[in-house]
Design an enzyme around this catalytic site. Sequence first.
Site, short mmCIF file in Angstrom:
data_model
loop_
_atom_site.label_atom_id
_atom_site.label_comp_id
_atom_site.label_asym_id
_atom_site.label_seq_id
_atom_site.Cartn_x
_atom_site.Cartn_y
_atom_site.Cartn_z
N GLU A 230 -0.22 -15.84 13.08
CA GLU A 230 0.74 -16.80 13.95
C GLU A 230 0.14 -16.95 15.16
OE1 GLU A 230 4.33 -15.03 13.67
OE2 GLU A 230 5.07 -16.25 11.82
N GLU B 14 -2.24 3.30 0.37
CA GLU B 14 -1.54 3.65 1.62
C GLU B 14 -1.92 5.11 1.97
OE1 GLU B 14 2.71 5.36 1.47
OE2 GLU B 14 2.72 3.13 1.22
#
Length: 293
Positions: free
Chosen positions: A79, A110
């Site tokens: 963004e 993870e």
Amino acid sequence: MLKTETPAQNHAQLDQYPTVDLVNVFADDQINAVGAVRAAAPHIAAAVEAALPRMEGGGRLIYAGAGTSGRLGVLDSVELYPTFSWPHERAVALLAGGASAMYVAVEGAEDDAQQGAADVRSVNVGKDDVVLLIAASGATPYVLGALREARAAGALTIGFANNADAPVAAEAEIGIILDTGSEVISGSTRLKAGTSQKIALNTFSSALMVRLNKVYGNLMVDFKATNAKLVRRAVRLTIFATGADEAAARAMLEQCGFHVKVAIVALSKNVSVEQAKALLESARGSVRRALGA
């Protein structure tokens, strides 16, 4: 047990709630995310101040996370270009499991600390970079591997976690604890823990961009007008900032490639586009200083 994993005692009968009550419970619980970010505001502000000279020196923002936390890092990174014209190559997102994990969960990714370290090495993290480590638990191995490699490379490390005494926050140079407590659905940190991370990342990066002169007053003046909506926005902002009429604002924007900053300075100072660009350059991109305000 981690707070984020502890069952919420006041919603033990959640599956029996009427639908309207169910929706209200989820919505109301999000308020705690705002409170957690407000409580962490001094640490977020310290992170902005510490990151600023590295960004002014040409460094990058590098986000590292897994699962929901990693996806929120990706979101914040992508963004920055459309909102502030922050270069794509200076906002890098590392996600456990790779790019495909943005859409499909990669189980076990993870847990790989070595891959976290390898991913940091793969983007040549250096002393001018700022690495944001995001983990709700605060102990995700992938994120800790990335953190330790980033510190070894001399980067500024900022750790975001939702549990007190989290290793990600403790080992980073600046630790940000977003204490959101237990979730309405036990352990589902895509709920208010994730919301708090989104708010905190948004707050950090937006405040940093303000300090980097990407904003004039509270106007978004350093974006790329790449579609019809953004062209209209550029015209509106230029009119608002200068008092020029629409025809004059649009004409000036067309001359400067719809760069709002340049148009504001050129119209306000009654100078050419080239002169406006020179004024902005000497003012390090600050519209206010270029205007002598």
